[in-house]
Design an enzyme around this catalytic site. Structure first.
Site, PDB file in Angstrom:
ATOM      1  N   MET A 130      -3.886  93.981 127.276  1.00  0.00           N
ATOM      2  CA  MET A 130      -3.922  94.460 125.911  1.00  0.00           C
ATOM      3  C   MET A 130      -3.632  95.951 125.877  1.00  0.00           C
ATOM      4  SD  MET A 130      -6.951  92.555 123.818  1.00  0.00           S
ATOM      5  CE  MET A 130      -8.219  93.463 124.638  1.00  0.00           C
ATOM      6  N   PRO A 131      -2.393  96.338 125.724  1.00  0.00           N
ATOM      7  CA  PRO A 131      -2.086  97.760 125.603  1.00  0.00           C
ATOM      8  C   PRO A 131      -2.668  98.337 124.314  1.00  0.00           C
ATOM      9  CG  PRO A 131      -0.118  96.514 126.119  1.00  0.00           C
ATOM     10  CD  PRO A 131      -1.180  95.526 125.789  1.00  0.00           C
TER      11      PRO A 131
END
Length: 69
Positions: A1-2
């Site tokens: 999850m950037p």
């Protein structure tokens, strides 16, 4: 999850420009790192000019000096 945090000065970026930033960053993370855009979080923080400094100066003064004024 950037998670990407973009900080810009509060000088009138339009909702359309912000949407382009969000899409562009999400697309870049997908293209370069293969990160799923559906799991990419992009936050845009707008900062007042008096709260932003460059080169040891408030940004407005920095701009005046660069412009020769």
């Amino acid at each position: 999850m950037p998670y990407v945090n973009i900080k810009i000065t509060r000088e009138g970026a339009t909702p359309e420009q912000k949407a382009r930033l969000i899409k562009g960053v999400s697309d870049l993370l997908y293209d370069v790192l293969g990160k799923d855009p559906a799991l990419t979080f992009v936050v845009i923080d707008e900062v007042a000019l008096e709260d932003w400094g460059v080169g040891g100066l408030p940004v407005e003064e920095h701009r005046r000096r660069r412009a020769g004024g």
